[in-house]
Write a protein that holds these residues in place. Structure first.
Motif, short mmCIF file in Angstrom:
data_model
loop_
_atom_site.label_atom_id
_atom_site.label_comp_id
_atom_site.label_asym_id
_atom_site.label_seq_id
_atom_site.Cartn_x
_atom_site.Cartn_y
_atom_site.Cartn_z
N ILE A 27 0.85 -1.19 0.00
CA ILE A 27 0.00 0.00 0.00
C ILE A 27 0.88 1.24 0.00
N LYS A 28 0.64 2.12 -0.97
CA LYS A 28 1.41 3.36 -1.09
C LYS A 28 0.45 4.52 -1.32
N ASP A 29 0.65 5.58 -0.58
CA ASP A 29 -0.12 6.82 -0.77
C ASP A 29 -1.62 6.57 -0.77
N GLY A 30 -2.06 5.67 0.10
CA GLY A 30 -3.47 5.43 0.25
C GLY A 30 -4.10 4.52 -0.78
N LEU A 31 -3.29 4.00 -1.70
CA LEU A 31 -3.78 3.11 -2.74
C LEU A 31 -3.09 1.76 -2.65
N ILE A 32 -3.74 0.73 -3.19
CA ILE A 32 -3.12 -0.59 -3.27
C ILE A 32 -2.17 -0.59 -4.45
N GLU A 33 -0.90 -0.77 -4.16
CA GLU A 33 0.14 -0.74 -5.19
C GLU A 33 0.29 -2.10 -5.85
N ALA A 34 0.16 -3.17 -5.06
CA ALA A 34 0.35 -4.51 -5.61
C ALA A 34 -0.29 -5.54 -4.69
N VAL A 35 -0.73 -6.65 -5.30
CA VAL A 35 -1.27 -7.79 -4.57
C VAL A 35 -0.70 -9.05 -5.19
N GLY A 36 -0.20 -9.98 -4.37
CA GLY A 36 0.33 -11.22 -4.93
C GLY A 36 0.98 -12.07 -3.87
N ASN A 37 1.48 -13.23 -4.29
CA ASN A 37 2.15 -14.12 -3.33
C ASN A 37 3.66 -14.09 -3.45
N ASP A 38 4.17 -13.22 -4.31
CA ASP A 38 5.62 -13.15 -4.48
C ASP A 38 6.01 -11.72 -4.86
N LEU A 39 5.70 -10.77 -3.96
CA LEU A 39 6.00 -9.37 -4.25
C LEU A 39 7.47 -9.09 -3.96
N PRO A 40 8.10 -8.24 -4.76
CA PRO A 40 9.50 -7.90 -4.52
C PRO A 40 9.66 -7.12 -3.22
N GLU A 41 10.76 -7.36 -2.54
CA GLU A 41 11.03 -6.62 -1.31
C GLU A 41 11.41 -5.18 -1.64
N GLU A 42 10.86 -4.24 -0.90
CA GLU A 42 11.24 -2.84 -1.02
C GLU A 42 10.94 -2.15 0.30
N PRO A 43 11.61 -1.05 0.58
CA PRO A 43 11.44 -0.40 1.88
C PRO A 43 10.00 0.10 2.09
N VAL A 44 9.47 -0.13 3.29
CA VAL A 44 8.15 0.37 3.68
C VAL A 44 8.26 0.95 5.07
N ASP A 45 7.26 1.72 5.45
CA ASP A 45 7.24 2.31 6.79
C ASP A 45 6.74 1.34 7.84
N MET A 46 5.95 0.34 7.41
CA MET A 46 5.32 -0.56 8.37
C MET A 46 5.01 -1.89 7.69
N THR A 47 5.24 -2.97 8.41
CA THR A 47 4.84 -4.30 7.94
C THR A 47 3.83 -4.86 8.94
N LEU A 48 2.70 -5.32 8.41
CA LEU A 48 1.65 -5.91 9.24
C LEU A 48 1.54 -7.38 8.89
N ASP A 49 1.59 -8.23 9.91
CA ASP A 49 1.47 -9.67 9.70
C ASP A 49 0.03 -10.09 9.98
N ALA A 50 -0.68 -10.47 8.90
CA ALA A 50 -2.07 -10.89 9.07
C ALA A 50 -2.17 -12.26 9.71
N ALA A 51 -1.08 -13.00 9.74
CA ALA A 51 -1.01 -14.30 10.43
C ALA A 51 -2.10 -15.27 9.96
N GLY A 52 -2.32 -15.28 8.65
CA GLY A 52 -3.29 -16.20 8.09
C GLY A 52 -4.74 -15.76 8.20
N ARG A 53 -4.97 -14.58 8.69
CA ARG A 53 -6.34 -14.07 8.78
C ARG A 53 -6.84 -13.63 7.40
N VAL A 54 -8.14 -13.38 7.33
CA VAL A 54 -8.76 -12.95 6.08
C VAL A 54 -8.67 -11.43 5.95
N VAL A 55 -8.20 -10.99 4.79
CA VAL A 55 -8.19 -9.57 4.46
C VAL A 55 -9.25 -9.34 3.39
N MET A 56 -10.15 -8.40 3.65
CA MET A 56 -11.28 -8.18 2.73
C MET A 56 -11.49 -6.68 2.53
#
Length: 408
Positions: A27-56
């Motif tokens: 997520i960048k600037d309030g928008l979804i930048e990318a969704v996938g199971n193999d996103l490239p690593e890049e610097p972010v301000d925060m990482t949230l671990d959903a721990a297998g929960r559902v994101v909707m």
């Protein structure tokens, strides 16, 4: 605004009605930048671990009244705007904390509320407003009592509606609400429960008045939503070009077929009748008006079932008033008697976005969409009940990339 990565997420694909396991979101600037199971690593301000929960996606409610601090609309006319706003603050915060990130107001909210939310002066969902709902004299938006001879109505103050009669007045009223930034125009085209001088089964506004409102909204690239109960009122509105039928409790098969033919939407609001019957008088509704609820209470579920079986466009709405706003999520339970979980969720996400003309912006978790999302314990596709207990199951609320609740 922080750049955020969410990892170990099961993403709810609302279009397909399935879960995508082991996904990441960027997520960048309030928008979804990318969704996938193999996103490239890049610097972010925060990482949230959903721990297998559902994101909707965040939920949408297509019929609210954020200024309805009481179900007594006659009394609401006399509330100072400052007092109305104090109630609205509480109502808006409650909606967001239940997981609603976009709501469509059906009368009472205005540009000031929407701007205050945008600027962070008020905390609440994204607000789509119509300003005052438009009513004929003696219609569902005219809250004068039978013995009230006042003629100026004072509808520039607090209250639900604005009275206008004749094509010229309707055009002027529409243009004025559009000038003030309305996202849609609301017409009262039948009688209602909360109004003191009309009957549920009446039709309101002449056909040329309804068409005039539709013409004005089409010119402004917005649309008309119409309060309507009876099949006769619904068909008149649809023939005139109304896009959204609110309530529709007494719709019949030919009305549903016309709704489908016109590509229009039905927004049932079953929870409000349930709550008005249970605690309307306790919440402040005059007893004489509360009795009107029973003429549409049982019919609402039947209308929903008929529309569902006919594959009509059905969108989530509640229409709750005063202290009854806390029953907003009960709408899922009531509709769940008829509609399966995946369709329930679509009605409050992607279908709502379509009605709002916000497809491509909200309702789906995909690249380029606004970062409105929820993280929940449990799978709403298996048990929609997890959406109905936010204090227990709703772990994260995000709107436009901003976090409003985080219990991960």
């Amino acid at each position: 605004m922080a750049n955020i990565r969410i990892i170990n997420a099961h993403i709810l694909d609302v279009v397909q009605g399935s879960l995508l396991p082991k996904q990441c979101l960027l997520i960048k600037d309030g928008l979804i930048e990318a969704v996938g199971n193999d996103l490239p690593e890049e610097p972010v301000d925060m990482t949230l671990d959903a721990a297998g929960r559902v994101v909707m996606p965040g939920l949408c409610d297509a019929h609210v009244h954020i200024t309805a601090g009481t179900p007594d609309f006659v009394a609401l006319r006399h509330w100072p705007p400052s007092y109305v706003t104090a109630h609205a603050k509480h109502i808006l915060e409650g909606m967001l904390m239940r997981g609603f990130t976009t709501v469509r107001d059906a009368g009472g909210a205005d540009f000031g509320y929407a701007q205050a939310i945008e600027e962070g002066l008020l905390t609440g969902p994204r607000l789509l407003f119509c300003g005052h709902a438009l009513s004929q004299t003696g219609g569902h938006g005219d809250m004068r009592l039978p013995g009230d001879n006042q003629t100026d109505h004072c509808f520039c103050c607090a209250g639900l509606g604005k009275v206008c009669d004749g094509v010229a007045e309707v055009r002027k009223a529409c243009r004025d609400e559009i000038r003030k930034g309305a996202h849609q125009i609301k017409l009262m085209v039948s009688g209602g429960v909360a109004s003191p001088t009309d009957r549920i089964d009446s039709t309101q506004f002449a056909e040329d008045e309804i068409r005039a409102a539709v013409e004005e909204t089409e010119a402004a690239n917005i649309y008309v939503m119409a309060h309507a109960y009876t099949n006769r009122a619904i068909k008149r509105a649809l023939e005139a070009g109304v896009r959204s039928i609110e309530h529709g409790n007494l719709i019949e098969s030919d009305g549903i077929e016309l709704l489908k033919k016109k590509g229009a939407f039905l927004v049932p609001t079953l929870s409000t009748y349930d709550q008005l019957a249970l605690r309307g008088v306790e919440a402040g509704m005059p007893e004489a008006l509360q009795k009107k609820v029973y003429s549409v209470l049982d019919a609402g579920l039947q209308a929903l079932e008929a529309a569902w079986l006919a594959d009509a466009n059905i969108v989530f709405g509640t229409d709750l008033l005063g202290s009854m706003h806390d029953a907003q999520l009960k709408e899922f339970a009531i509709r769940g008697e008829i509609i399966p979980p995946d369709e329930l969720i679509r009605s409050a996400t992607v279908k709502a976005a379509e009605l709002f003309n916000l497809s491509g912006q909200i309702g789906v978790l995909a690249k380029g969409y606004r970062a409105d999302l929820l993280i929940v314990d449990g799978n709403p596709l298996d048990d929609p009940g997890v959406l109905q207990q936010p204090e227990k199951y709703l772990k994260l609320i995000m709107k436009d990339g901003r976090i409003y609740k985080n219990q991960l």
